[in-house]
Design a protein around this motif. Structure first.
Motif, PDB file in Angstrom:
ATOM      1  N   LYS A   2     -19.146   4.356 -10.815  1.00  0.00           N
ATOM      2  CA  LYS A   2     -18.482   4.845 -12.021  1.00  0.00           C
ATOM      3  C   LYS A   2     -17.701   6.123 -11.717  1.00  0.00           C
ATOM      4  O   LYS A   2     -18.250   7.067 -11.166  1.00  0.00           O
ATOM      5  N   ILE A   3     -16.437   6.114 -12.123  1.00  0.00           N
ATOM      6  CA  ILE A   3     -15.549   7.247 -11.893  1.00  0.00           C
ATOM      7  C   ILE A   3     -15.015   7.741 -13.238  1.00  0.00           C
ATOM      8  O   ILE A   3     -14.491   6.949 -14.034  1.00  0.00           O
ATOM      9  N   ALA A   4     -15.130   9.042 -13.488  1.00  0.00           N
ATOM     10  CA  ALA A   4     -14.526   9.664 -14.663  1.00  0.00           C
ATOM     11  C   ALA A   4     -13.243  10.345 -14.208  1.00  0.00           C
ATOM     12  O   ALA A   4     -13.221  11.002 -13.170  1.00  0.00           O
ATOM     13  N   ILE A   5     -12.186  10.197 -14.983  1.00  0.00           N
ATOM     14  CA  ILE A   5     -10.907  10.806 -14.611  1.00  0.00           C
ATOM     15  C   ILE A   5     -10.307  11.519 -15.819  1.00  0.00           C
ATOM     16  O   ILE A   5     -10.423  11.052 -16.942  1.00  0.00           O
ATOM     17  N   GLY A   6      -9.727  12.677 -15.546  1.00  0.00           N
ATOM     18  CA  GLY A   6      -9.081  13.448 -16.600  1.00  0.00           C
ATOM     19  C   GLY A   6      -7.859  14.157 -16.064  1.00  0.00           C
ATOM     20  O   GLY A   6      -7.796  14.492 -14.889  1.00  0.00           O
ATOM     21  N   ASN A   7      -6.897  14.377 -16.943  1.00  0.00           N
ATOM     22  CA  ASN A   7      -5.645  15.009 -16.521  1.00  0.00           C
ATOM     23  C   ASN A   7      -4.960  15.663 -17.704  1.00  0.00           C
ATOM     24  O   ASN A   7      -5.213  15.299 -18.849  1.00  0.00           O
ATOM     25  N   ASP A   8      -4.093  16.622 -17.381  1.00  0.00           N
ATOM     26  CA  ASP A   8      -3.210  17.168 -18.406  1.00  0.00           C
ATOM     27  C   ASP A   8      -1.849  16.490 -18.266  1.00  0.00           C
ATOM     28  O   ASP A   8      -1.706  15.505 -17.526  1.00  0.00           O
ATOM     29  N   HIS A   9      -0.862  17.017 -18.955  1.00  0.00           N
ATOM     30  CA  HIS A   9       0.480  16.429 -18.964  1.00  0.00           C
ATOM     31  C   HIS A   9       1.129  16.349 -17.585  1.00  0.00           C
ATOM     32  O   HIS A   9       1.907  15.440 -17.319  1.00  0.00           O
ATOM     33  N   ALA A  10       0.806  17.266 -16.691  1.00  0.00           N
ATOM     34  CA  ALA A  10       1.399  17.250 -15.347  1.00  0.00           C
ATOM     35  C   ALA A  10       0.834  16.125 -14.488  1.00  0.00           C
ATOM     36  O   ALA A  10       1.437  15.753 -13.482  1.00  0.00           O
ATOM     37  N   GLY A  11      -0.311  15.596 -14.872  1.00  0.00           N
ATOM     38  CA  GLY A  11      -0.977  14.609 -14.038  1.00  0.00           C
ATOM     39  C   GLY A  11      -0.986  13.193 -14.561  1.00  0.00           C
ATOM     40  O   GLY A  11      -1.641  12.325 -13.984  1.00  0.00           O
ATOM     41  N   THR A  12      -0.265  12.914 -15.647  1.00  0.00           N
ATOM     42  CA  THR A  12      -0.327  11.578 -16.253  1.00  0.00           C
ATOM     43  C   THR A  12       0.105  10.476 -15.297  1.00  0.00           C
ATOM     44  O   THR A  12      -0.597   9.475 -15.136  1.00  0.00           O
ATOM     45  N   VAL A  46     -10.739  18.074 -19.015  1.00  0.00           N
ATOM     46  CA  VAL A  46     -11.564  18.284 -17.823  1.00  0.00           C
ATOM     47  C   VAL A  46     -13.044  18.397 -18.182  1.00  0.00           C
ATOM     48  O   VAL A  46     -13.901  17.834 -17.491  1.00  0.00           O
ATOM     49  N   HIS A  47     -13.369  19.102 -19.258  1.00  0.00           N
ATOM     50  CA  HIS A  47     -14.781  19.232 -19.644  1.00  0.00           C
ATOM     51  C   HIS A  47     -15.472  17.874 -19.816  1.00  0.00           C
ATOM     52  O   HIS A  47     -16.610  17.708 -19.342  1.00  0.00           O
ATOM     53  N   PRO A  48     -14.836  16.873 -20.449  1.00  0.00           N
ATOM     54  CA  PRO A  48     -15.516  15.568 -20.546  1.00  0.00           C
ATOM     55  C   PRO A  48     -15.804  14.928 -19.183  1.00  0.00           C
ATOM     56  O   PRO A  48     -16.847  14.280 -19.014  1.00  0.00           O
ATOM     57  N   VAL A  49     -14.914  15.113 -18.209  1.00  0.00           N
ATOM     58  CA  VAL A  49     -15.160  14.584 -16.867  1.00  0.00           C
ATOM     59  C   VAL A  49     -16.357  15.298 -16.243  1.00  0.00           C
ATOM     60  O   VAL A  49     -17.275  14.660 -15.711  1.00  0.00           O
ATOM     61  N   ALA A  50     -16.357  16.624 -16.323  1.00  0.00           N
ATOM     62  CA  ALA A  50     -17.460  17.404 -15.753  1.00  0.00           C
ATOM     63  C   ALA A  50     -18.778  17.084 -16.450  1.00  0.00           C
ATOM     64  O   ALA A  50     -19.824  16.983 -15.792  1.00  0.00           O
ATOM     65  N   ASP A  51     -18.747  16.908 -17.768  1.00  0.00           N
ATOM     66  CA  ASP A  51     -19.956  16.517 -18.501  1.00  0.00           C
ATOM     67  C   ASP A  51     -20.479  15.169 -18.004  1.00  0.00           C
ATOM     68  O   ASP A  51     -21.684  14.991 -17.827  1.00  0.00           O
ATOM     69  N   ALA A  52     -19.570  14.225 -17.800  1.00  0.00           N
ATOM     70  CA  ALA A  52     -19.973  12.896 -17.329  1.00  0.00           C
ATOM     71  C   ALA A  52     -20.638  12.970 -15.960  1.00  0.00           C
ATOM     72  O   ALA A  52     -21.667  12.323 -15.724  1.00  0.00           O
ATOM     73  N   VAL A  53     -20.092  13.770 -15.059  1.00  0.00           N
ATOM     74  CA  VAL A  53     -20.685  13.921 -13.726  1.00  0.00           C
ATOM     75  C   VAL A  53     -22.007  14.673 -13.821  1.00  0.00           C
ATOM     76  O   VAL A  53     -23.013  14.262 -13.239  1.00  0.00           O
ATOM     77  N   GLU A  54     -22.008  15.761 -14.578  1.00  0.00           N
ATOM     78  CA  GLU A  54     -23.209  16.587 -14.705  1.00  0.00           C
ATOM     79  C   GLU A  54     -24.385  15.816 -15.303  1.00  0.00           C
ATOM     80  O   GLU A  54     -25.530  16.027 -14.934  1.00  0.00           O
ATOM     81  N   ASN A  55     -24.094  14.896 -16.228  1.00  0.00           N
ATOM     82  CA  ASN A  55     -25.139  14.147 -16.925  1.00  0.00           C
ATOM     83  C   ASN A  55     -25.331  12.731 -16.388  1.00  0.00           C
ATOM     84  O   ASN A  55     -25.901  11.870 -17.059  1.00  0.00           O
ATOM     85  N   ASN A  56     -24.850  12.494 -15.163  1.00  0.00           N
ATOM     86  CA  ASN A  56     -25.031  11.217 -14.460  1.00  0.00           C
ATOM     87  C   ASN A  56     -24.469  10.012 -15.201  1.00  0.00           C
ATOM     88  O   ASN A  56     -24.957   8.897 -15.035  1.00  0.00           O
ATOM     89  N   LYS A  57     -23.429  10.232 -16.003  1.00  0.00           N
ATOM     90  CA  LYS A  57     -22.734   9.115 -16.643  1.00  0.00           C
ATOM     91  C   LYS A  57     -21.615   8.609 -15.743  1.00  0.00           C
ATOM     92  O   LYS A  57     -21.054   7.548 -15.988  1.00  0.00           O
ATOM     93  N   ALA A  58     -21.275   9.396 -14.728  1.00  0.00           N
ATOM     94  CA  ALA A  58     -20.291   9.015 -13.717  1.00  0.00           C
ATOM     95  C   ALA A  58     -20.802   9.478 -12.365  1.00  0.00           C
ATOM     96  O   ALA A  58     -21.461  10.515 -12.267  1.00  0.00           O
ATOM     97  N   ASP A  59     -20.500   8.704 -11.334  1.00  0.00           N
ATOM     98  CA  ASP A  59     -20.907   9.080  -9.981  1.00  0.00           C
ATOM     99  C   ASP A  59     -20.026  10.190  -9.426  1.00  0.00           C
ATOM    100  O   ASP A  59     -20.505  11.084  -8.727  1.00  0.00           O
TER     101      ASP A  59
END
Length: 143
Positions: A2-12, A46-59
């Motif tokens: 499982k991969i969580a991904i997040g980006n702002d406008h520069a990274g779409t 970015v916080h949702p990605v970090a939360d997912a990794v921190e809480n083992n919802k994403a590898d």
């Protein structure tokens, strides 16, 4: 995996290229990023990605912003996150081997889309070496 991904406008556009690669390779992807090029605030994505990794919802997590710095700083506020700002395949490999990075931060304005995809490939296929690096990684967290 499982991969969580997040980006702002520069990274779409980068995110779209990375997600295409990940899905082709069979990874489960959760997209927390913006899907437009309109200006947004990177911490919101970015916080949702970090939360997912921190809480083992994403590898692992992948975050993308213009310089990679703001996204990286935001992710590293989370105690179980070891986000690495990388701009080459070699730095990416060392971030996994020596630092057990669990989030890859990509600077969209300083890499190409093919470089970004190559870094993601490297990040996900490289193992942490442990050994002498393990004690150092254990000293990173403040708690």
């Amino acid at each position: 995996m499982k991969i969580a991904i997040g980006n702002d406008h520069a990274g779409t556009d980068y995110k779209n290229a990375v997600v295409t690669y990940l899905k082709k390779e069979g990874y489960q992807v959760t997209n927390y990023g913006t899907d437009t090029n309109e200006s947004v605030d990177y911490p919101d994505f970015v916080h949702p990605v970090a939360d997912a990794v921190e809480n083992n919802k994403a590898d692992f997590g992948i975050i993308i912003c213009g310089s990679g710095n703001g996204a990286n700083m935001t992710a590293n506020k989370h105690q179980k996150v070891r986000s690495a700002l990388c701009w080459t395949k070699e730095i990416t490999e060392l971030a996994r081997q020596h630092n057990d990075a669990n989030i890859l931060s990509i600077p969209a304005r300083f890499t190409s889309e093919p470089q970004a995809v190559e870094m993601v490939k490297t990040f996900l296929k490289t193992e942490f070496e442990g050994g002498r690096h393990q004690k150092r990684v254990e000293k990173i967290a403040c708690s």
